[in-house]
Scaffold this motif. Structure first.
Motif, PDB file in Angstrom:
ATOM      1  N   ALA A  99     -74.637-115.818   3.161  1.00  0.00           N
ATOM      2  CA  ALA A  99     -74.652-114.588   2.669  1.00  0.00           C
ATOM      3  C   ALA A  99     -73.229-114.246   1.745  1.00  0.00           C
ATOM      4  O   ALA A  99     -73.140-113.451   0.953  1.00  0.00           O
ATOM      5  CB  ALA A  99     -74.590-113.634   3.885  1.00  0.00           C
ATOM      6  N   MET A 100     -72.559-115.185   2.071  1.00  0.00           N
ATOM      7  CA  MET A 100     -71.196-115.040   1.298  1.00  0.00           C
ATOM      8  C   MET A 100     -71.277-115.656  -0.077  1.00  0.00           C
ATOM      9  O   MET A 100     -70.514-115.197  -0.920  1.00  0.00           O
ATOM     10  CB  MET A 100     -70.074-115.663   1.816  1.00  0.00           C
ATOM     11  N   LEU A 101     -72.367-116.417  -0.410  1.00  0.00           N
ATOM     12  CA  LEU A 101     -72.294-117.272  -1.761  1.00  0.00           C
ATOM     13  C   LEU A 101     -72.992-116.527  -2.672  1.00  0.00           C
ATOM     14  O   LEU A 101     -74.047-115.979  -2.558  1.00  0.00           O
ATOM     15  CB  LEU A 101     -73.157-118.718  -1.407  1.00  0.00           C
ATOM     16  N   PRO A 102     -72.174-116.540  -3.858  1.00  0.00           N
ATOM     17  CA  PRO A 102     -73.010-115.626  -5.040  1.00  0.00           C
ATOM     18  C   PRO A 102     -74.370-116.606  -5.495  1.00  0.00           C
ATOM     19  O   PRO A 102     -74.241-117.719  -5.269  1.00  0.00           O
ATOM     20  CB  PRO A 102     -71.870-115.860  -6.239  1.00  0.00           C
ATOM     21  N   GLU A 103     -75.048-115.960  -5.979  1.00  0.00           N
ATOM     22  CA  GLU A 103     -76.455-116.557  -6.744  1.00  0.00           C
ATOM     23  C   GLU A 103     -76.019-117.577  -7.583  1.00  0.00           C
ATOM     24  O   GLU A 103     -74.957-117.588  -8.313  1.00  0.00           O
ATOM     25  CB  GLU A 103     -77.374-115.482  -6.980  1.00  0.00           C
ATOM     26  N   GLY A 104     -76.826-118.748  -7.460  1.00  0.00           N
ATOM     27  CA  GLY A 104     -76.282-119.905  -8.305  1.00  0.00           C
ATOM     28  C   GLY A 104     -75.382-120.800  -7.888  1.00  0.00           C
ATOM     29  O   GLY A 104     -74.826-121.704  -8.677  1.00  0.00           O
ATOM     30  N   HIS A 105     -74.636-120.558  -6.738  1.00  0.00           N
ATOM     31  CA  HIS A 105     -73.282-121.360  -6.294  1.00  0.00           C
ATOM     32  C   HIS A 105     -73.696-121.931  -4.833  1.00  0.00           C
ATOM     33  O   HIS A 105     -74.674-121.610  -4.376  1.00  0.00           O
ATOM     34  CB  HIS A 105     -72.446-120.269  -6.174  1.00  0.00           C
ATOM     35  N   GLU A 106     -72.979-123.155  -4.714  1.00  0.00           N
ATOM     36  CA  GLU A 106     -72.736-123.811  -3.338  1.00  0.00           C
ATOM     37  C   GLU A 106     -71.643-123.863  -2.793  1.00  0.00           C
ATOM     38  O   GLU A 106     -70.745-123.688  -3.442  1.00  0.00           O
ATOM     39  CB  GLU A 106     -73.439-125.169  -3.535  1.00  0.00           C
ATOM     40  N   ALA A 107     -71.465-123.758  -1.534  1.00  0.00           N
ATOM     41  CA  ALA A 107     -70.317-124.011  -0.827  1.00  0.00           C
ATOM     42  C   ALA A 107     -69.652-125.357  -0.845  1.00  0.00           C
ATOM     43  O   ALA A 107     -70.308-126.473  -0.579  1.00  0.00           O
ATOM     44  CB  ALA A 107     -70.412-123.427   0.621  1.00  0.00           C
ATOM     45  N   ALA A 139     -66.817-121.465  -3.680  1.00  0.00           N
ATOM     46  CA  ALA A 139     -68.282-121.270  -4.265  1.00  0.00           C
ATOM     47  C   ALA A 139     -68.107-122.016  -5.424  1.00  0.00           C
ATOM     48  O   ALA A 139     -67.248-121.563  -6.311  1.00  0.00           O
ATOM     49  CB  ALA A 139     -68.664-119.836  -4.284  1.00  0.00           C
ATOM     50  N   VAL A 140     -68.847-122.991  -5.701  1.00  0.00           N
ATOM     51  CA  VAL A 140     -68.995-123.562  -7.088  1.00  0.00           C
ATOM     52  C   VAL A 140     -70.382-123.602  -7.800  1.00  0.00           C
ATOM     53  O   VAL A 140     -71.260-123.352  -6.818  1.00  0.00           O
ATOM     54  CB  VAL A 140     -68.491-125.340  -6.884  1.00  0.00           C
ATOM     55  N   PRO A 141     -70.479-123.517  -9.240  1.00  0.00           N
ATOM     56  CA  PRO A 141     -71.841-123.630  -9.547  1.00  0.00           C
ATOM     57  C   PRO A 141     -72.715-124.521  -9.094  1.00  0.00           C
ATOM     58  O   PRO A 141     -72.283-125.588  -8.958  1.00  0.00           O
ATOM     59  CB  PRO A 141     -71.475-123.666 -11.142  1.00  0.00           C
ATOM     60  N   ARG A 142     -73.816-124.215  -8.772  1.00  0.00           N
ATOM     61  CA  ARG A 142     -74.959-125.347  -8.242  1.00  0.00           C
ATOM     62  C   ARG A 142     -75.190-126.297  -9.307  1.00  0.00           C
ATOM     63  O   ARG A 142     -75.275-125.913 -10.633  1.00  0.00           O
ATOM     64  CB  ARG A 142     -76.227-124.530  -7.778  1.00  0.00           C
ATOM     65  N   ARG A 143     -75.227-127.407  -9.163  1.00  0.00           N
ATOM     66  CA  ARG A 143     -75.437-128.374 -10.391  1.00  0.00           C
ATOM     67  C   ARG A 143     -77.079-128.503 -10.314  1.00  0.00           C
ATOM     68  O   ARG A 143     -77.892-128.643  -9.601  1.00  0.00           O
ATOM     69  CB  ARG A 143     -75.126-129.846  -9.660  1.00  0.00           C
ATOM     70  N   ALA A 144     -77.301-128.611 -11.654  1.00  0.00           N
ATOM     71  CA  ALA A 144     -78.773-128.535 -12.182  1.00  0.00           C
ATOM     72  C   ALA A 144     -79.518-129.898 -12.002  1.00  0.00           C
ATOM     73  O   ALA A 144     -79.093-130.906 -11.547  1.00  0.00           O
ATOM     74  CB  ALA A 144     -79.029-128.376 -13.386  1.00  0.00           C
TER      75      ALA A 144
END
Length: 134
Positions: A100-108, A129-134
């Motif tokens: 619930a804390m994570l911004p969309e498109g990010h991973e913890a 939170a870091v941008p999710r790798r594609a």
């Protein structure tokens, strides 16, 4: 981006007294099987348990919930990465809170450091939170 920071200081003597007083009930309620296996292999069991206890407290603070809102002790387990570096594996209510804390498109990413200078132990947790790798 940093989502949460938590720290905790604990006394290994207090954890040792809890283990003596409540035994298996305390250990089962607070620690995961992985944490218990690690502590039971150590000479200084109380200090090992105390560091993990402090890590859980620090994590609950970083999540912004404490031990409430569906976050329980065993939802936060100290594990080691292949490098040996400690981190936390979240399940149950702790994992739901983190999601619930994570911004969309990010991973913890959970950073954990623990230390002891007997009988005191300390743990700090930073959840990023870091941008999710594609």
């Amino acid at each position: 981006m940093i989502l949460g920071i938590g720290s905790d200081l604990a006394d290994a003597r207090r954890i040792a007294r809890s283990i003596e007083r409540f035994g298996e009930r305390f250990l089962e309620r607070v620690f995961t099987p992985v944490e218990r296996a690690k502590a039971e292999r150590r000479r200084l069991k109380a200090e090992t348990y105390a560091k993990r206890f402090a890590a859980k407290e620090a994590c609950a603070k970083a999540l912004g919930t404490g031990l409430s809102h569906g976050v329980f002790w065993r939802d936060m387990g100290v594990v080691n990465l292949p490098t040996g570096q400690p981190t936390l594996e979240l399940t149950g209510g702790a994992a739901r809170r983190l999601a619930a804390m994570l911004p969309e498109g990010h991973e913890a990413v959970i950073h954990l450091t623990m230390t002891d200078e007997g009988p005191l132990v300390s743990a700090q947790v930073i959840i990023s939170a870091v941008p999710r790798r594609a």
